[in-house]
Write a protein that holds these residues in place. Structure first.
Motif, mmCIF file in Angstrom:
data_model
loop_
_atom_site.group_PDB
_atom_site.id
_atom_site.type_symbol
_atom_site.label_atom_id
_atom_site.label_comp_id
_atom_site.label_asym_id
_atom_site.label_seq_id
_atom_site.Cartn_x
_atom_site.Cartn_y
_atom_site.Cartn_z
ATOM 1 N N SER A 92 0.924 -1.349 0.029
ATOM 2 C CA SER A 92 0.095 0.069 0.133
ATOM 3 C C SER A 92 0.907 1.204 -0.041
ATOM 4 C CB SER A 92 -0.849 -0.031 1.217
ATOM 5 O OG SER A 92 -1.841 -0.819 1.360
ATOM 6 N N ALA A 93 0.263 2.353 -0.102
ATOM 7 C CA ALA A 93 0.842 3.488 0.014
ATOM 8 C C ALA A 93 1.374 3.715 1.524
ATOM 9 C CB ALA A 93 0.084 4.655 -0.575
ATOM 10 N N LYS A 144 -2.509 9.971 6.032
ATOM 11 C CA LYS A 144 -2.179 8.915 5.101
ATOM 12 C C LYS A 144 -1.928 9.380 3.586
ATOM 13 C CE LYS A 144 -4.935 5.430 4.496
ATOM 14 N NZ LYS A 144 -5.985 4.037 4.509
ATOM 15 N N THR A 203 -2.388 8.433 0.843
ATOM 16 C CA THR A 203 -3.465 8.306 -0.259
ATOM 17 C C THR A 203 -4.611 9.648 -0.172
ATOM 18 O OG1 THR A 203 -3.356 6.139 -0.017
ATOM 19 C CG2 THR A 203 -5.281 7.124 -1.333
ATOM 20 N N GLU A 232 1.009 4.128 -4.012
ATOM 21 C CA GLU A 232 1.471 2.705 -3.966
ATOM 22 C C GLU A 232 2.784 2.533 -4.816
ATOM 23 O OE1 GLU A 232 -1.724 3.687 -2.845
ATOM 24 O OE2 GLU A 232 -1.777 1.806 -2.151
ATOM 25 N N PHE A 281 -3.753 -1.661 -5.333
ATOM 26 C CA PHE A 281 -4.753 -0.518 -5.690
ATOM 27 C C PHE A 281 -5.039 -0.026 -7.141
ATOM 28 C CE2 PHE A 281 -5.799 4.319 -4.253
ATOM 29 C CZ PHE A 281 -7.025 3.823 -4.032
ATOM 30 N N ARG A 324 -11.323 2.393 -2.218
ATOM 31 C CA ARG A 324 -10.445 2.702 -0.918
ATOM 32 C C ARG A 324 -10.086 1.442 -0.332
ATOM 33 N NH1 ARG A 324 -9.164 7.872 0.847
ATOM 34 N NH2 ARG A 324 -7.268 6.571 1.673
ATOM 35 N N GLY A 325 -8.887 1.240 0.183
ATOM 36 C CA GLY A 325 -8.721 -0.339 0.404
ATOM 37 C C GLY A 325 -8.265 -1.331 -0.429
ATOM 38 N N GLY A 326 -8.251 -0.881 -1.888
ATOM 39 C CA GLY A 326 -8.260 -1.719 -2.719
ATOM 40 C C GLY A 326 -6.723 -2.793 -3.076
ATOM 41 N N SER A 327 -5.902 -2.361 -2.143
ATOM 42 C CA SER A 327 -4.836 -2.995 -2.320
ATOM 43 C C SER A 327 -4.925 -4.355 -2.025
ATOM 44 C CB SER A 327 -3.714 -2.477 -1.428
ATOM 45 O OG SER A 327 -3.182 -1.111 -1.726
ATOM 46 N N ASP A 328 -5.941 -4.695 -0.777
ATOM 47 C CA ASP A 328 -6.166 -6.248 -0.640
ATOM 48 C C ASP A 328 -6.673 -6.895 -2.002
ATOM 49 O OD1 ASP A 328 -5.828 -5.672 1.996
ATOM 50 O OD2 ASP A 328 -7.920 -5.048 2.379
HETATM 51 N N1 ASP Z 1 -3.997 3.352 -0.240
HETATM 52 C C1 ASP Z 1 -5.100 2.879 -0.688
HETATM 53 C C2 ASP Z 1 -6.179 3.498 0.428
HETATM 54 O O1 ASP Z 1 -5.601 4.120 1.333
HETATM 55 C C3 ASP Z 1 -5.517 1.528 -1.004
HETATM 56 C C4 ASP Z 1 -4.808 0.620 0.092
HETATM 57 O O2 ASP Z 1 -4.341 0.966 1.100
HETATM 58 O O3 ASP Z 1 -5.424 -0.454 0.181
HETATM 59 O O4 ASP Z 1 -7.248 3.315 0.187
#
Ligand code: ASP
Length: 443
Positions: free
Chosen positions: A37-38, A48, A50, A116, A169, A183-187
């Motif tokens: 992730s970033a 953050k 992002t 990222e 991401f 958001r959170g898409g690195s998963d």
């Molecule tokens: N950096 C992105 C976010 O904050 C993606 C991630 O971390 O999964 O949403």
């Protein structure tokens, strides 16, 4: 043996965290694929990357200079680089990016994806792994879904002997533009990589030792859940728990690859294992997997004598909500009454119109609105066919003097849901957690 690992923002927040990541990877040679992730928050109150990137883009859209924020972003990455003693000339790339930003010739998605991108560049250099850009293998369809098979093949073609680091991401649209996931898409990136390479496990490294049995803001030091199924995960996240969303890991679910949530700051903790089902139960004394819930629901209930003999009443009641585009969460019924439960925020703006329609179309004897209701859910695959669980729940709440406003349990017995007053929410979660966890420990 191949393990795909994904490290979230807090694991990438500064040079110290990079060092922890490296020792985790060195501890197991199967960990050859790394998704990052970033940089996230280093401490509470920090920003953050992002968020800062989104903010920067918004500034320029309104013609406001964002140099200050951009410098903050640049210096976070350069600090990591310098502290780790890496020889990576990132300055030019940052300058080129700033120029495009000033000219408004970069989309929000592409700008934000650089968070990222720079993380992955630095991590690859630090580990001596190869950098594999997500834009070179995650291929989106025009509708924003991922074109799975060609993407998987593209990643397989990029695998060599060396380990690789992939920025999470984002991916590439058919016209070459960068597109980010939500958001959170690195998963999702990690899950796609694990599915593409048919990994033995997908390790998702974060800053908690797995999915917790209850919200740590309510219950002090809740235990981590050792094993959870996808169905339970869905119940837990639907009812409010802040966990990895089961939807984000669909690529690994499809291929039956286990997911292991781990803690970068406590690498020896086993974390939580997520699978479709478990052959061996690591914790046979535990019947409840987790306790979760949400506040601010509204119950609309109507009663009508003789209703049980009337056909179509439930449909008529529900179609009122359908017309107002409100998704109903629960609908517990009695012989001559129906209640409908949904988030207050959804129903409030249209409340009087809805009540008027129910009055008009169903002609109830009484119609009532109860708000400030919280739902509390006890979730657990092992509750099924085990007598006494709901008894224990009601007894525990009763002893704590908490009035139950609603009860809901489906025949699959994956959860038991009770509605209580908002003011009793935290106490209800605490009481249930302690009554189950403590009693199980005593067994
Ligand atoms: N950096 C992105 C976010 O904050 C993606 C991630 O971390 O999964 O949403």
């Amino acid at each position: 043996m191949l393990k795909v690992t994904k490290f979230g923002g807090s694991s990438m927040a500064d040079a110290g965290q990079y060092r922890k990541v490296r020792s985790i990877l060195l501890a197991d040679p199967a960990r050859k694929v790394v998704v990052v992730s970033a940089a996230g928050k280093r401490y509470s109150g920090d920003h953050k990357i992002t968020d800062l990137l989104y903010l920067c883009h918004a500034h320029t859209q309104y013609g406001v200079d964002c140099s200050g924020i951009f410098d903050l972003i640049t210096s976070r990455y350069l600090e990591i680089r310098d502290e780790l003693g890496l020889d990576l000339p990132l300055e030019q790339e940052f300058q080129a990016l700033k120029k495009r930003l000033d000219k408004k010739s970069i989309t929000a998605d592409e700008l934000v994806s650089r968070g990222e991108y720079f993380s992955a560049k630095l991590m690859a250099a630090f580990l001596g792994f190869d950098f594999v850009d997500a834009a070179d293998w995650i291929l989106f369809n025009m509708d924003g879904t991922v074109d799975q098979e060609p993407s998987y093949e593209a990643l397989r073609n990029r695998m060599g002997k060396n380990g690789i680091v992939i920025p999470g991401f984002y991916g590439k649209m058919p016209d070459g533009h960068i597109r980010t996931f939500s958001r959170g898409g690195s998963d999702i990136t990690g899950a796609l990589a694990a599915a593409a390479l048919e990994a033995d496990v997908y390790e998702n490294w974060t800053d908690v030792s797995g999915i917790l049995m209850a919200d740590p803001r309510i219950v002090e030091n809740p235990q981590a859940i050792p094993q959870v199924t996808y169905d339970e995960l869905r119940e837990l996240s639907y009812s409010g728990a802040q966990v990895l969303h089961e939807g984000t890991i669909f690529p690994v679910r499809e291929k039956n690859i286990p997911v292991n949530i781990r803690n970068t700051n406590a690498p020896n903790d086993p974390g939580t294992m997520i699978r479709e089902r478990f052959e061996v139960d690591s914790d046979p004394h535990r019947f409840i997997t987790g306790i979760t819930g949400k506040k601010d629901f509204t119950i609309i209930s109507m009663a009508k004598r003789g209703m049980s003999n009337e056909v179509g009443v439930l449909r008529k009641m529900l179609s009122v909500f359908e017309r107002h585009n409100i998704s109903v969460d629960y609908a517990p019924n009695g012989i001559d009454n129906i209640s409908v439960v949904m988030p207050s925020a959804e129903v409030e703006p249209q409340l009087y119109a809805i009540l008027a329609e129910i009055q008009e179309e169903l002609k109830p004897d009484s119609l009532a609105v109860h708000d400030q209701i919280a739902v509390v859910a006890a979730v657990g695959r092992k509750m099924a066919f085990r007598p006494g669980i709901s008894g224990k729940i009601f007894a525990a709440l009763g002893q704590a003097d908490i009035n139950i406003r609603m009860i809901n349990q489906g025949p699959d017995e994956l959860n038991i849901i009770v509605g209580v007053d908002n003011k009793d929410f935290a106490t209800a979660i605490k009481v249930l957690y302690h009554s189950f966890v403590k009693q199980e420990e005593e067994q």
